[in-house]
Design an enzyme around this catalytic site. Structure first.
Site, PDB file in Angstrom:
ATOM      1  N   SER A  65      15.583 -11.588  11.598  1.00 39.66           N
ATOM      2  CA  SER A  65      15.585 -13.088  10.872  1.00 39.66           C
ATOM      3  C   SER A  65      14.649 -13.041   9.507  1.00 39.66           C
ATOM      4  O   SER A  65      14.127 -12.787   8.728  1.00 39.66           O
ATOM      5  CB  SER A  65      14.987 -13.542  12.310  1.00 39.66           C
ATOM      6  OG  SER A  65      14.007 -15.166  12.162  1.00 39.66           O
ATOM      7  N   HIS A  76      19.109 -14.833  10.712  1.00 35.57           N
ATOM      8  CA  HIS A  76      19.020 -16.484  11.604  1.00 35.57           C
ATOM      9  C   HIS A  76      19.050 -16.814  10.462  1.00 35.57           C
ATOM     10  O   HIS A  76      17.972 -16.181   8.747  1.00 35.57           O
ATOM     11  CB  HIS A  76      17.252 -16.286  12.509  1.00 35.57           C
ATOM     12  CG  HIS A  76      17.632 -15.999  13.038  1.00 35.57           C
ATOM     13  ND1 HIS A  76      16.541 -16.129  14.537  1.00 35.57           N
ATOM     14  CD2 HIS A  76      18.713 -15.005  14.021  1.00 35.57           C
ATOM     15  CE1 HIS A  76      16.722 -15.336  14.920  1.00 35.57           C
ATOM     16  NE2 HIS A  76      17.786 -15.078  15.363  1.00 35.57           N
ATOM     17  N   ASP A 132      15.007 -13.749  20.042  1.00 36.35           N
ATOM     18  CA  ASP A 132      15.935 -12.934  19.710  1.00 36.35           C
ATOM     19  C   ASP A 132      16.614 -11.549  19.786  1.00 36.35           C
ATOM     20  O   ASP A 132      15.208 -10.749  18.559  1.00 36.35           O
ATOM     21  CB  ASP A 132      16.429 -13.826  18.742  1.00 36.35           C
ATOM     22  CG  ASP A 132      18.334 -13.733  18.578  1.00 36.35           C
ATOM     23  OD1 ASP A 132      19.077 -13.690  19.852  1.00 36.35           O
ATOM     24  OD2 ASP A 132      18.714 -14.120  17.730  1.00 36.35           O
TER      25      ASP A 132
END
Length: 195
Positions: A19, A46, A139
């Site tokens: 991310s 992401h 996540d």
């Protein structure tokens, strides 16, 4: 195929999640992949959901393997790096096929890392190597847990080495890891995945 750190391991699939700070980390990681890597490589980064991504074009220049964006129901391709497209979860449907999903965002992200890691663990079990890199959410934590519970391996970037330590630290706290390494050491180990 053997892994230099553990020659008893026979990996079938490499999954990677990142991310915040992930573009730079992936540039480094993908450049280190062996050009004869026999595994499919699936990546979730992401991404903003409301515009096309140029990540494939950016990373294809640095990676010795072909880099592509996933299509629904496409074959799982050895020696190829496949990215989740914006606004779709990337899933391992079965041992030969990928799928895209518009299920609800996970921890505000679609694509999200957990669905990829969990589906990979369900299909490939102990054959999964999951690598979780820098990021600013939780996540990946459930996905790392699923991989490890299925007998697969998880390498997590050392939080102190990550651009954003939140994601690797959260996964370590939730699921532990088989190795906690700076990115440079992950790259060194990954060369052991060559044929």
């Amino acid at each position: 195929m053997s892994l230099s750190a553990d020659p008893r391991v026979d990996f079938k699939l490499l999954v990677v999640g990142a991310s915040a700070g992930g573009v730079s980390a992936l540039q480094t990681l993908l450049a280190a992949l062996p050009d004869d890597l026999p595994l499919p490589v699936l990546v979730v980064l992401h991404l903003p959901r409301d515009r096309p991504s140029r990540i494939v074009d950016l990373l294809d220049m640095r990676c010795p393997l072909p880099v592509r964006e996933a299509d629904d129901k496409q074959p799982l391709l050895p020696g190829t790096v496949t990215f989740a497209p914006p606004d779709y979860h990337l899933l391992v449907e079965d041992a030969a096929t990928l799928a895209l999903s518009v299920d609800a965002p996970v921890l505000y992200s679609r694509p999200a890392i957990d669905p990829l890691f969990e589906s990979a663990a369900e299909v490939f079990g102990a054959g999964v190597l999951a690598i979780l890199l820098t990021g600013a959410s939780n996540d990946g934590s459930a996905g790392v847990a699923a991989v490890r519970q299925a007998g697969g391996h998880a390498w997590i970037q050392c939080p102190d080495d990550a651009f954003s330590p939140i994601m690797p630290a959260a996964a370590l706290a939730h699921a532990g890891a088989d190795a906690v390494l700076p990115l440079s050491s992950i790259c060194t180990r990954i060369k052991g995945l060559a044929r």
